[in-house]
Design a protein around this motif. Structure first.
Motif: not given
Length: 90
Positions: A28-31, A36-38, A50-56, A78-80
């Motif tokens: 699960f963690i790997d998936g 999120l790397k995409k 929802t886990f979402q990648k964000a740019r700081r 990563v934002k949740f």
């Protein structure tokens, strides 16, 4: 709660071995990590969140010991955002 405690709880509630629960959790963690790397990294678990990648952006900070101004590089974070069921449960 630690990873070991989560594995133990999963094993007990699902009636599986701890090694199977650990494999499932690591999968699960790997998936989630790969998703999120995409480019538009986002993982939605309906009801949970929802886990979402964000740019700081790059910014200036301050060294708390010396007061010196430092540059902080731009980074991905990563934002949740919790889902309704999780909010209601808490």
């Amino acid at each position: 709660m630690t990873k070991a405690e989560i594995v133990e709880k999963m094993a007990n509630e699902a009636g599986i071995t701890k090694s199977a629960a650990q494999t499932a959790l690591e999968s699960f963690i790997d998936g989630v990590t790969k998703a999120l790397k995409k480019k538009d990294g986002k993982v939605t678990l309906v009801g949970f969140g929802t886990f979402q990648k964000a740019r700081r952006k790059a910014r200036k900070g301050r060294n708390p010991q010396t007061g010196e101004v430092i540059k902080i590089k731009a980074s991905n974070v990563v934002k949740f955002k919790p889902g309704k069921k999780l909010k209601d449960a808490i």
